[in-house]
Scaffold this motif. Sequence first.
Motif, short mmCIF file in Angstrom:
data_model
loop_
_atom_site.label_atom_id
_atom_site.label_comp_id
_atom_site.label_asym_id
_atom_site.label_seq_id
_atom_site.Cartn_x
_atom_site.Cartn_y
_atom_site.Cartn_z
N ALA A 15 40.29 59.89 78.26
CA ALA A 15 39.24 60.92 78.19
C ALA A 15 37.97 60.36 77.55
O ALA A 15 36.86 60.70 77.97
N ASN A 16 38.13 59.51 76.57
CA ASN A 16 36.98 58.97 75.85
C ASN A 16 36.18 57.96 76.67
O ASN A 16 35.09 57.55 76.25
N LYS A 17 36.66 57.57 77.82
CA LYS A 17 35.90 56.67 78.71
C LYS A 17 34.81 57.42 79.47
O LYS A 17 33.96 56.81 80.09
N PHE A 18 34.87 58.75 79.43
CA PHE A 18 33.96 59.56 80.24
C PHE A 18 33.00 60.36 79.37
O PHE A 18 33.31 60.71 78.24
N ARG A 19 31.84 60.67 79.95
CA ARG A 19 30.87 61.49 79.25
C ARG A 19 31.17 62.97 79.45
O ARG A 19 30.72 63.81 78.69
N ALA A 20 31.93 63.29 80.48
CA ALA A 20 32.26 64.68 80.78
C ALA A 20 33.05 65.32 79.64
O ALA A 20 33.78 64.64 78.91
N SER A 21 32.89 66.63 79.51
CA SER A 21 33.70 67.41 78.58
C SER A 21 35.06 67.64 79.24
O SER A 21 35.12 68.09 80.39
N ILE A 22 36.13 67.32 78.54
CA ILE A 22 37.47 67.48 79.09
C ILE A 22 38.28 68.33 78.10
O ILE A 22 38.54 67.91 76.98
N VAL A 23 38.63 69.53 78.54
CA VAL A 23 39.33 70.47 77.68
C VAL A 23 40.67 70.82 78.31
O VAL A 23 40.75 71.14 79.50
N LEU A 24 41.71 70.75 77.51
CA LEU A 24 43.06 71.07 77.95
C LEU A 24 43.40 72.48 77.52
O LEU A 24 43.19 72.85 76.37
N GLN A 25 43.88 73.27 78.47
CA GLN A 25 44.30 74.64 78.15
C GLN A 25 45.81 74.71 78.24
O GLN A 25 46.42 74.28 79.22
#
Length: 81
Positions: A15-25
């Motif tokens: 996840a930290n390789k990307f600039r996108a926000s990544i949220v787990l629900q």
Amino acid sequence: MSNSNAAIVEISQTANKFRASIVLQYDNKYIDVKSILGLFTTLVSSGKYSLHVHGPDEEEAKKAMIEVFNKYNMEVEVVEN
């Protein structure tokens, strides 16, 4: 390192390789996947997860995250905007 710990570390690192926000629900919890501590307190091997990905590189991030979850036999669904 146990398999679930390995999964948590790899999910966070990916996840930290990307600039996108990544949220787990999971149930009623929302966790920033880039936060390894949040993952340790929430992630369990059985369960269905939803990923919310938003940002400039979201398509690449979605593919990479799905690959990591599949590698550890964890069920994940990407929520489309």
